[in-house]
Design a protein around this motif. Structure first.
Motif, PDB file in Angstrom:
ATOM      1  N   GLN A 184      -1.414   1.048   0.040  1.00 48.43           N
ATOM      2  CA  GLN A 184      -0.910   2.347  -0.410  1.00 48.43           C
ATOM      3  C   GLN A 184      -0.083   2.192  -1.694  1.00 48.43           C
ATOM      4  O   GLN A 184      -0.252   2.957  -2.648  1.00 48.43           O
ATOM      5  CB  GLN A 184      -0.059   2.937   0.710  1.00 48.43           C
ATOM      6  N   ALA A 238      -1.352   3.392  -5.432  1.00 51.66           N
ATOM      7  CA  ALA A 238      -0.541   4.374  -6.172  1.00 51.66           C
ATOM      8  C   ALA A 238      -0.134   3.819  -7.537  1.00 51.66           C
ATOM      9  O   ALA A 238      -0.124   4.557  -8.526  1.00 51.66           O
ATOM     10  CB  ALA A 238       0.692   4.762  -5.358  1.00 51.66           C
ATOM     11  N   PHE A 266       1.162   8.081  -3.525  1.00 55.29           N
ATOM     12  CA  PHE A 266       1.747   7.336  -2.409  1.00 55.29           C
ATOM     13  C   PHE A 266       1.864   8.204  -1.159  1.00 55.29           C
ATOM     14  O   PHE A 266       1.496   7.782  -0.065  1.00 55.29           O
ATOM     15  CB  PHE A 266       3.121   6.795  -2.806  1.00 55.29           C
ATOM     16  N   VAL A 267       2.352   9.411  -1.317  1.00 57.70           N
ATOM     17  CA  VAL A 267       2.542  10.301  -0.167  1.00 57.70           C
ATOM     18  C   VAL A 267       1.203  10.708   0.441  1.00 57.70           C
ATOM     19  O   VAL A 267       1.047  10.748   1.660  1.00 57.70           O
ATOM     20  CB  VAL A 267       3.368  11.545  -0.574  1.00 57.70           C
ATOM     21  N   ARG A 311      -1.566   9.016   0.274  1.00 57.31           N
ATOM     22  CA  ARG A 311      -2.214   7.792   0.760  1.00 57.31           C
ATOM     23  C   ARG A 311      -3.683   7.686   0.386  1.00 57.31           C
ATOM     24  O   ARG A 311      -4.452   6.996   1.050  1.00 57.31           O
ATOM     25  CB  ARG A 311      -2.061   7.684   2.268  1.00 57.31           C
ATOM     26  N   ARG A 312      -4.103   8.345  -0.670  1.00 57.21           N
ATOM     27  CA  ARG A 312      -5.515   8.326  -1.050  1.00 57.21           C
ATOM     28  C   ARG A 312      -5.877   7.011  -1.735  1.00 57.21           C
ATOM     29  O   ARG A 312      -5.074   6.410  -2.434  1.00 57.21           O
ATOM     30  CB  ARG A 312      -5.853   9.486  -1.983  1.00 57.21           C
ATOM     31  N   ARG A 313      -7.120   6.607  -1.541  1.00 57.84           N
ATOM     32  CA  ARG A 313      -7.606   5.363  -2.129  1.00 57.84           C
ATOM     33  C   ARG A 313      -7.753   5.504  -3.635  1.00 57.84           C
ATOM     34  O   ARG A 313      -8.089   6.558  -4.156  1.00 57.84           O
ATOM     35  CB  ARG A 313      -8.922   4.956  -1.493  1.00 57.84           C
ATOM     36  N   THR A 338      -8.288   7.267   2.919  1.00 55.35           N
ATOM     37  CA  THR A 338      -6.883   6.890   2.806  1.00 55.35           C
ATOM     38  C   THR A 338      -6.703   5.405   3.088  1.00 55.35           C
ATOM     39  O   THR A 338      -7.557   4.761   3.683  1.00 55.35           O
ATOM     40  CB  THR A 338      -6.014   7.686   3.798  1.00 55.35           C
ATOM     41  N   TYR A 339      -5.562   4.890   2.638  1.00 54.30           N
ATOM     42  CA  TYR A 339      -5.178   3.523   2.960  1.00 54.30           C
ATOM     43  C   TYR A 339      -4.559   3.502   4.344  1.00 54.30           C
ATOM     44  O   TYR A 339      -3.853   4.430   4.737  1.00 54.30           O
ATOM     45  CB  TYR A 339      -4.169   2.978   1.943  1.00 54.30           C
ATOM     46  N   LYS A 340      -4.793   2.428   5.057  1.00 56.43           N
ATOM     47  CA  LYS A 340      -4.243   2.295   6.408  1.00 56.43           C
ATOM     48  C   LYS A 340      -2.926   1.526   6.424  1.00 56.43           C
ATOM     49  O   LYS A 340      -2.151   1.653   7.362  1.00 56.43           O
ATOM     50  CB  LYS A 340      -5.250   1.587   7.320  1.00 56.43           C
ATOM     51  N   ASN A 341      -2.666   0.685   5.406  1.00 49.49           N
ATOM     52  CA  ASN A 341      -1.427  -0.096   5.406  1.00 49.49           C
ATOM     53  C   ASN A 341      -0.591   0.205   4.168  1.00 49.49           C
ATOM     54  O   ASN A 341      -1.078   0.742   3.171  1.00 49.49           O
ATOM     55  CB  ASN A 341      -1.731  -1.597   5.511  1.00 49.49           C
ATOM     56  N   MET A 342       0.657  -0.141   4.237  1.00 50.64           N
ATOM     57  CA  MET A 342       1.623   0.177   3.190  1.00 50.64           C
ATOM     58  C   MET A 342       1.345  -0.583   1.895  1.00 50.64           C
ATOM     59  O   MET A 342       1.510  -0.021   0.807  1.00 50.64           O
ATOM     60  CB  MET A 342       3.035  -0.135   3.688  1.00 50.64           C
TER      61      MET A 342
END
Length: 161
Positions: A91, A95, A19-20, A22-24, A84-88
């Motif tokens: 994300q 995760a 989560f921190v 933010r990796r796909r 990375t993910y762009k949105n929460m």
């Protein structure tokens, strides 16, 4: 230590790191599969090498930790590099999927070293029984996630039409 507590702490650490950072999920999921294959190939020998170094005493716990480390190592390395993910929402979902898939891959190595009793037996049995389904669905979702990944230079370009 209780199986539920160990898997809970491990799940918390895996989720928090994914989560921190933010990796796909796609690349991380395939890295877990690569780590699982390497663990199967090197597992026993790597456990002997770690035991012979004298850092940890020889035994099933050393072998289990070594196997788990080999499974997680490719994914941990990719936590520091990649898309990375762009949105929460993406994300959080990525995760969660990474955590569930990692736990499915780690059930077998950690199960040999853990003492199963009480509710831990039920949790462990459920994970072992559903391991192949979780890994199968996780691998399909990882490949699908790779199809939705755009290279950085393509994401910044705008259409001229």
């Amino acid at each position: 230590m209780n199986v539920v507590l160990i898997f809970g702490l491990l799940a918390l650490a895996l989720f928090g790191s994914a989560f921190v950072m933010r990796r796909r999920f796609g690349l991380l999921g395939l890295a877990l599969a690569a780590g699982s294959i390497l663990s199967g190939l090197w597992g026993y020998d790597a456990g002997l090498v770690v035991s012979s170094l004298g850092i940890f005493p020889s035994g099933p716990l050393t072998t289990a930790v070594t196997l788990a480390a080999i499974v997680l190592l490719p994914a941990v390395l990719l936590l520091f590099h990649g898309y990375t993910y762009k949105n929460m929402v993406g994300q959080i979902i990525g995760a969660l999927l990474f955590t569930l898939l990692a736990l499915a891959f780690l059930v077998e190595p950690l199960g040999h070293a853990l003492i199963l009793e009480g509710t831990g037996v039920d949790v462990y049995t459920w994970l072992v029984n559903n391991r192949q389904i979780i890994i199968g669905i996780g691998m399909v979702l990882a490949v699908v996630d790779l199809f939705f990944t755009k290279p950085a230079h393509m994401a910044d370009k705008r259409s001229k039409h």
